[in-house]
Design an enzyme around this catalytic site. Structure first.
Site, PDB file in Angstrom:
ATOM      1  N   GLU A  72       9.688   8.161 -11.321  1.00 56.46           N
ATOM      2  CA  GLU A  72       9.188   6.790 -10.681  1.00 56.46           C
ATOM      3  C   GLU A  72       7.616   7.223 -10.355  1.00 56.46           C
ATOM      4  O   GLU A  72       7.070   7.954 -10.130  1.00 56.46           O
ATOM      5  CB  GLU A  72       9.839   6.739  -9.182  1.00 56.46           C
ATOM      6  CG  GLU A  72       9.249   5.333  -8.539  1.00 56.46           C
ATOM      7  CD  GLU A  72       9.808   5.113  -7.171  1.00 56.46           C
ATOM      8  OE1 GLU A  72      10.762   5.728  -6.802  1.00 56.46           O
ATOM      9  OE2 GLU A  72       9.193   4.010  -6.345  1.00 56.46           O
ATOM     10  N   GLU A  97       2.971  10.135  -7.239  1.00 57.53           N
ATOM     11  CA  GLU A  97       1.998   8.977  -6.406  1.00 57.53           C
ATOM     12  C   GLU A  97       0.843   9.954  -6.329  1.00 57.53           C
ATOM     13  O   GLU A  97       0.859  11.021  -6.201  1.00 57.53           O
ATOM     14  CB  GLU A  97       2.812   8.687  -5.042  1.00 57.53           C
ATOM     15  CG  GLU A  97       1.975   8.155  -3.845  1.00 57.53           C
ATOM     16  CD  GLU A  97       1.505   6.694  -4.465  1.00 57.53           C
ATOM     17  OE1 GLU A  97       0.248   6.574  -4.573  1.00 57.53           O
ATOM     18  OE2 GLU A  97       2.380   5.680  -4.713  1.00 57.53           O
ATOM     19  N   ASP A 131      -2.505  11.391 -11.500  1.00 56.35           N
ATOM     20  CA  ASP A 131      -2.210  10.268 -12.586  1.00 56.35           C
ATOM     21  C   ASP A 131      -0.999  10.425 -13.271  1.00 56.35           C
ATOM     22  O   ASP A 131      -0.747  11.411 -14.009  1.00 56.35           O
ATOM     23  CB  ASP A 131      -3.555  10.115 -13.224  1.00 56.35           C
ATOM     24  CG  ASP A 131      -3.490   8.638 -13.925  1.00 56.35           C
ATOM     25  OD1 ASP A 131      -2.501   8.402 -14.190  1.00 56.35           O
ATOM     26  OD2 ASP A 131      -4.415   8.270 -14.314  1.00 56.35           O
ATOM     27  N   ASP A 153       0.368  -1.701  -8.431  1.00 49.84           N
ATOM     28  CA  ASP A 153      -0.950  -2.745  -8.317  1.00 49.84           C
ATOM     29  C   ASP A 153      -1.325  -3.820  -9.171  1.00 49.84           C
ATOM     30  O   ASP A 153      -1.457  -3.368 -10.401  1.00 49.84           O
ATOM     31  CB  ASP A 153      -2.178  -1.609  -7.986  1.00 49.84           C
ATOM     32  CG  ASP A 153      -1.786  -0.502  -6.933  1.00 49.84           C
ATOM     33  OD1 ASP A 153      -1.737  -0.815  -5.947  1.00 49.84           O
ATOM     34  OD2 ASP A 153      -2.076   0.590  -7.438  1.00 49.84           O
ATOM     35  N   LYS A 157      -7.613  -9.876 -10.818  1.00 46.49           N
ATOM     36  CA  LYS A 157      -8.752 -10.274 -11.772  1.00 46.49           C
ATOM     37  C   LYS A 157      -8.690 -10.121 -13.166  1.00 46.49           C
ATOM     38  O   LYS A 157      -8.623  -8.625 -13.277  1.00 46.49           O
ATOM     39  CB  LYS A 157     -10.343  -9.906 -10.946  1.00 46.49           C
ATOM     40  CG  LYS A 157     -10.456 -10.436  -9.748  1.00 46.49           C
ATOM     41  CD  LYS A 157     -11.608 -10.017  -8.903  1.00 46.49           C
ATOM     42  CE  LYS A 157     -11.652 -10.349  -7.608  1.00 46.49           C
ATOM     43  NZ  LYS A 157     -12.742  -9.562  -6.948  1.00 46.49           N
ATOM     44  N   ASP A 189       5.727  -8.612  -7.957  1.00 44.45           N
ATOM     45  CA  ASP A 189       5.898  -9.957  -7.143  1.00 44.45           C
ATOM     46  C   ASP A 189       4.634 -10.699  -7.332  1.00 44.45           C
ATOM     47  O   ASP A 189       4.623 -11.825  -6.779  1.00 44.45           O
ATOM     48  CB  ASP A 189       6.113  -9.686  -5.561  1.00 44.45           C
ATOM     49  CG  ASP A 189       4.806  -8.780  -5.157  1.00 44.45           C
ATOM     50  OD1 ASP A 189       4.557  -7.682  -5.694  1.00 44.45           O
ATOM     51  OD2 ASP A 189       4.130  -9.204  -4.164  1.00 44.45           O
ATOM     52  N   ARG A 224       9.076  -0.955   0.128  1.00 46.60           N
ATOM     53  CA  ARG A 224       8.138  -1.437   0.961  1.00 46.60           C
ATOM     54  C   ARG A 224       7.459  -2.768   0.643  1.00 46.60           C
ATOM     55  O   ARG A 224       7.403  -3.867   1.323  1.00 46.60           O
ATOM     56  CB  ARG A 224       7.325  -0.615   1.763  1.00 46.60           C
ATOM     57  CG  ARG A 224       6.261  -0.917   2.543  1.00 46.60           C
ATOM     58  CD  ARG A 224       5.065  -0.124   3.063  1.00 46.60           C
ATOM     59  NE  ARG A 224       5.791   1.498   3.460  1.00 46.60           N
ATOM     60  CZ  ARG A 224       5.155   2.321   3.757  1.00 46.60           C
ATOM     61  NH1 ARG A 224       3.710   2.417   3.882  1.00 46.60           N
ATOM     62  NH2 ARG A 224       5.707   3.531   4.125  1.00 46.60           N
ATOM     63  N   TYR A 225       6.891  -2.625  -0.706  1.00 44.69           N
ATOM     64  CA  TYR A 225       6.272  -4.026  -1.311  1.00 44.69           C
ATOM     65  C   TYR A 225       6.959  -4.900  -1.481  1.00 44.69           C
ATOM     66  O   TYR A 225       6.595  -6.228  -1.365  1.00 44.69           O
ATOM     67  CB  TYR A 225       5.357  -3.414  -2.335  1.00 44.69           C
ATOM     68  CG  TYR A 225       4.026  -2.832  -2.150  1.00 44.69           C
ATOM     69  CD1 TYR A 225       3.680  -1.630  -1.439  1.00 44.69           C
ATOM     70  CD2 TYR A 225       2.767  -3.790  -2.144  1.00 44.69           C
ATOM     71  CE1 TYR A 225       2.600  -1.275  -0.925  1.00 44.69           C
ATOM     72  CE2 TYR A 225       1.765  -3.345  -1.819  1.00 44.69           C
ATOM     73  CZ  TYR A 225       1.374  -2.105  -1.346  1.00 44.69           C
ATOM     74  OH  TYR A 225       0.210  -1.541  -0.605  1.00 44.69           O
ATOM     75  N   GLU A 226       8.289  -4.615  -1.912  1.00 44.32           N
ATOM     76  CA  GLU A 226       9.242  -5.971  -2.146  1.00 44.32           C
ATOM     77  C   GLU A 226       9.482  -6.600  -0.761  1.00 44.32           C
ATOM     78  O   GLU A 226       9.338  -7.793  -0.851  1.00 44.32           O
ATOM     79  CB  GLU A 226      10.532  -5.359  -2.426  1.00 44.32           C
ATOM     80  CG  GLU A 226      11.740  -6.185  -2.905  1.00 44.32           C
ATOM     81  CD  GLU A 226      12.922  -5.647  -2.904  1.00 44.32           C
ATOM     82  OE1 GLU A 226      13.567  -5.172  -1.920  1.00 44.32           O
ATOM     83  OE2 GLU A 226      13.362  -5.760  -4.211  1.00 44.32           O
TER      84      GLU A 226
HETATM   85  C1  SAM Z   1       1.427  -1.572  -4.724  1.00 46.19           C
HETATM   86  S1  SAM Z   1       1.806   0.147  -4.644  1.00 46.19           S
HETATM   87  C2  SAM Z   1       3.524   0.090  -4.692  1.00 46.19           C
HETATM   88  C3  SAM Z   1       4.331   1.335  -3.837  1.00 46.19           C
HETATM   89  C4  SAM Z   1       5.911   1.181  -3.995  1.00 46.19           C
HETATM   90  N1  SAM Z   1       6.159   1.322  -5.525  1.00 46.19           N
HETATM   91  C5  SAM Z   1       6.493  -0.154  -3.236  1.00 46.19           C
HETATM   92  O1  SAM Z   1       6.965  -0.824  -4.099  1.00 46.19           O
HETATM   93  O2  SAM Z   1       6.349  -0.274  -2.287  1.00 46.19           O
HETATM   94  C6  SAM Z   1       1.589   0.849  -5.970  1.00 46.19           C
HETATM   95  C7  SAM Z   1       1.482   2.440  -5.947  1.00 46.19           C
HETATM   96  O3  SAM Z   1       1.020   3.123  -7.088  1.00 46.19           O
HETATM   97  C8  SAM Z   1       0.030   4.005  -7.083  1.00 46.19           C
HETATM   98  N2  SAM Z   1      -0.358   4.451  -8.507  1.00 46.19           N
HETATM   99  C9  SAM Z   1      -1.075   3.560  -9.249  1.00 46.19           C
HETATM  100  N3  SAM Z   1      -1.462   4.186  -9.987  1.00 46.19           N
HETATM  101  C10 SAM Z   1      -0.788   5.208 -10.401  1.00 46.19           C
HETATM  102  C11 SAM Z   1      -0.683   6.300 -11.492  1.00 46.19           C
HETATM  103  N4  SAM Z   1      -1.395   5.981 -12.580  1.00 46.19           N
HETATM  104  N5  SAM Z   1       0.116   7.454 -11.134  1.00 46.19           N
HETATM  105  C12 SAM Z   1       0.522   7.459 -10.056  1.00 46.19           C
HETATM  106  N6  SAM Z   1       0.649   6.818  -8.971  1.00 46.19           N
HETATM  107  C13 SAM Z   1      -0.121   5.431  -9.112  1.00 46.19           C
HETATM  108  C14 SAM Z   1      -0.729   3.685  -5.831  1.00 46.19           C
HETATM  109  O4  SAM Z   1      -1.453   4.875  -5.278  1.00 46.19           O
HETATM  110  C15 SAM Z   1       0.129   2.971  -4.921  1.00 46.19           C
HETATM  111  O5  SAM Z   1       0.431   3.605  -3.940  1.00 46.19           O
END
Ligand code: SAM
Length: 244
Positions: A72, A97, A131, A153, A157, A189, A224-226
């Site tokens: 994930e 993460e 990453d 994320d 833009k 979303d 959570r984001y959902e």
């Molecule tokens: C908008 S949040 C969504 C979190 C979760 N999946 C949810 O649906 O509630 C996106 C997450 O992806 C992580 N993220 C972004 N790019 C990443 C990467 N290349 N490797 C690991 N995590 C990453 C960010 O730190 C952030 O916490």
């Protein structure tokens, strides 16, 4: 030397992956950590992390011998990764993460308050806290049977489109890590990101569409984001893309 602003330090891979931007945008740190969270980072995270020497055989990183390894990417608060690992005890889940407070949040689920920070966690869940693109590049080809990207994320833009995880430059990395028939599950979303997924995936030949729906499938877990999307009136979309 220029000091990086805390929480925004770029994550530069030791060996840049061709075509993939070597900088990761987004927050690394949020509110200051409590003593318990710091203890979890110090005592639990190293034991529960995928170690560099395990990258060549990720299945060996788990206490069980998993029948499959799943990943994930961007688990956020960790509710989805936690539920997924508990529902599939025979699968090894790598939970990735980079946001420190999110990492602490999943650690707190695995080693609840009252338990020693050295508690066992879950035998089938391991962390990757850099990453995820570096992980994908380092794993053996076909090492993952399934990959989840839940509510990435959106970087809405147009000039930030290079920051989106779903990107023509990232697709070969994801495709290499999945065997033929392997699944890439994506949810979003954000209307801009939803249209972007459609556009990027329509222009590639590595994955076939296997599902596209606005109803969360029964075997997917909420995130959570959902929840935030529903509260704010946005309709998520869920896709499965199958590796050719
Ligand atoms: C908008 S949040 C969504 C979190 C979760 N999946 C949810 O649906 O509630 C996106 C997450 O992806 C992580 N993220 C972004 N790019 C990443 C990467 N290349 N490797 C690991 N995590 C990453 C960010 O730190 C952030 O916490």
């Amino acid at each position: 030397m220029t000091a990086e602003r805390p929480g925004t330090a770029p994550d530069r891979p030791p060996a840049p992956v061709e075509g993939v931007p070597d900088r990761l945008y987004g927050r690394r740190r949020g509110h200051p950590l409590r003593a318990r969270q710091q203890a979890l980072l110090d005592a639990a995270l190293p034991r529960l992390s995928l170690r560099p020497e395990q990258l060549g055989d990720p299945a060996a990183a788990f206490t069980i011998r998993p029948e499959q390894v799943w990943l994930e990417i961007g688990f956020g608060g960790g509710e989805h990764a936690d539920a997924l690992a508990r529902a599939h005890p025979g699968v090894g889940l790598i939970a990735s993460e980079v946001f420190e407070n999110g990492i602490c949040s999943l650690l707190s689920r695995l080693v609840p308050e009252g338990e020693e920070a050295t508690g066992p966690g879950l035998p089938n869940l391991r962390f990757w806290t850099r990453d995820a693109r570096h992980l994908l590049a380092a794993l053996p080809a076909g090492a993952l049977s399934r990959l989840y990207l839940m509510f990435p994320d959106p970087w809405p833009k147009a000039r930030h489109s290079k920051r989106r995880f779903v990107h023509p430059a990232t697709l070969p990395l994801v495709a290499r890590a999945l065997p033929s028939g392997g699944e890439w599950r994506i949810a979003s979303d954000h209307p801009v990101y939803q249209a972007w997924v459609e556009e990027v995936m329509a222009a590639q030949a590595l994955f076939d569409p296997a599902l596209d729906t606005t109803e969360r499938p029964a075997d997917w877990f909420p995130t959570r984001y959902e929840g935030k999307a529903h509260r704010e009136g946005r309709t998520p979309r869920y896709w499965i893309w199958r590796r050719r």
